[in-house]
Design a protein around this motif. Structure first.
Motif, short mmCIF file in Angstrom:
data_model
loop_
_atom_site.label_atom_id
_atom_site.label_comp_id
_atom_site.label_asym_id
_atom_site.label_seq_id
_atom_site.Cartn_x
_atom_site.Cartn_y
_atom_site.Cartn_z
N UNK A 50 2.39 2.07 -3.21
CA UNK A 50 1.43 2.54 -4.21
C UNK A 50 0.89 3.92 -3.87
N UNK A 95 -6.44 2.05 6.50
CA UNK A 95 -5.80 2.84 5.44
C UNK A 95 -6.51 4.19 5.37
N UNK A 135 -6.32 8.89 0.95
CA UNK A 135 -5.38 8.38 -0.06
C UNK A 135 -6.01 7.26 -0.89
N UNK A 136 -7.32 7.03 -0.66
CA UNK A 136 -7.98 5.87 -1.30
C UNK A 136 -9.38 6.26 -1.78
N UNK A 137 -9.48 7.43 -2.39
CA UNK A 137 -10.72 7.89 -3.01
C UNK A 137 -11.92 7.80 -2.06
N UNK A 138 -11.68 8.12 -0.79
CA UNK A 138 -12.80 8.22 0.15
C UNK A 138 -13.25 6.92 0.78
N UNK A 139 -12.61 5.82 0.41
CA UNK A 139 -13.05 4.51 0.92
C UNK A 139 -12.19 4.15 2.13
N UNK A 140 -12.85 3.82 3.24
CA UNK A 140 -12.12 3.41 4.44
C UNK A 140 -12.02 1.89 4.46
N UNK A 164 0.84 -1.21 0.00
CA UNK A 164 0.00 0.00 0.00
C UNK A 164 0.86 1.25 0.00
N UNK A 205 -0.79 4.63 -0.98
CA UNK A 205 -1.92 4.56 -0.04
C UNK A 205 -1.33 4.57 1.37
#
Lengths: 145, 145
Positions: free
Chosen positions: B104, B125, B129-134, B101, B106
């Motif tokens: 990359x 994460x 850094x992950x388009x709003x997804x937890x 991660x 993240x």
């Protein structure tokens, strides 16, 4: 899992759907960071929504990229930003599952199941009746176990 | 699923977590509407968060009920209202997964894995850094397949 008397059975999590502005950079990031692999893609809702499936081991993610500003996913993005949008649960009998939801006070958004991705029959449940959680029920005609 | 060269493998979806104000009415509604069954419950984060697990066939939901107004889940509820909070992915090697991660771009919220529910090691994460997804990564010492 034990079969339910009168509401069908939840067979598996079909997918977790993520609302995104652009699917391709999200797919690339999930490939690099978590080892996702790309699956099928499809345009639905009369071309107003692009679906891109990703596989993380046995877990399927469905990226939702709206192609029209008046699509409900576009409105979701505007209100909440990108993120987890809904869970899709595969059930053994979608009509029985909807009947049990109604009896429990959970309102379907789709009064009757309608065609979804992969030829499944799908119906969404109103999150206002389900503590804010958006759940899609789906039933596939020829499901592999 | 194919094993990843250097980042471990996503083995399964450990759970989908829902942020709720009170877990019991949500559990009752999911029992009646979708045939959920109750599983374990646990107080974590020094008693500031109650976890209640529900099983929908093979799918596990984790209800998150904050017991303290300054818990991050309480702040999530205040900002966004109740709904889907995070996905927990079980990986074969959490250290390798975190390293991939980071490589990359993240960012882990937890620099090193910490104890989570059921004795697992977990690391979140950063959704920024992950388009709003937890996403929570977890690794259990004695996982049944």
């Amino acid at each position: 899992m034990s079969p339910s008397a009168d509401g069908g059975t939840v067979e598996r999590l079909a997918h977790v759907a993520l609302a995104v502005r652009e699917a391709d950079p999200v797919a690339t990031l999930l490939e690099r960071s978590l080892g996702a692999t790309r699956g099928a893609e499809e345009l639905v809702d009369g071309g107003r929504l692009r679906l891109l499936f990703l596989h993380l081991g046995p877990v399927t993610l469905e990226l939702l990229e709206p192609k029209s500003a008046d699509h409900t996913v576009a409105r979701f993005l505007e209100a909440k930003g990108p993120g987890i949008h809904h869970l899709s649960l595969e059930v053994s009998d979608i009509e029985a599952a909807l009947a049990r939801c109604r009896a429990a006070g959970v309102r379907p958004i789709d009064a009757v199941p309608r065609p979804g991705a992969h030829g499944a029959q799908v119906a969404f449940l109103d999150p206002k009746s389900l503590f804010g959680v958006l759940i899609e029920l789906c039933q596939t005609p020829a499901r592999s176990a």
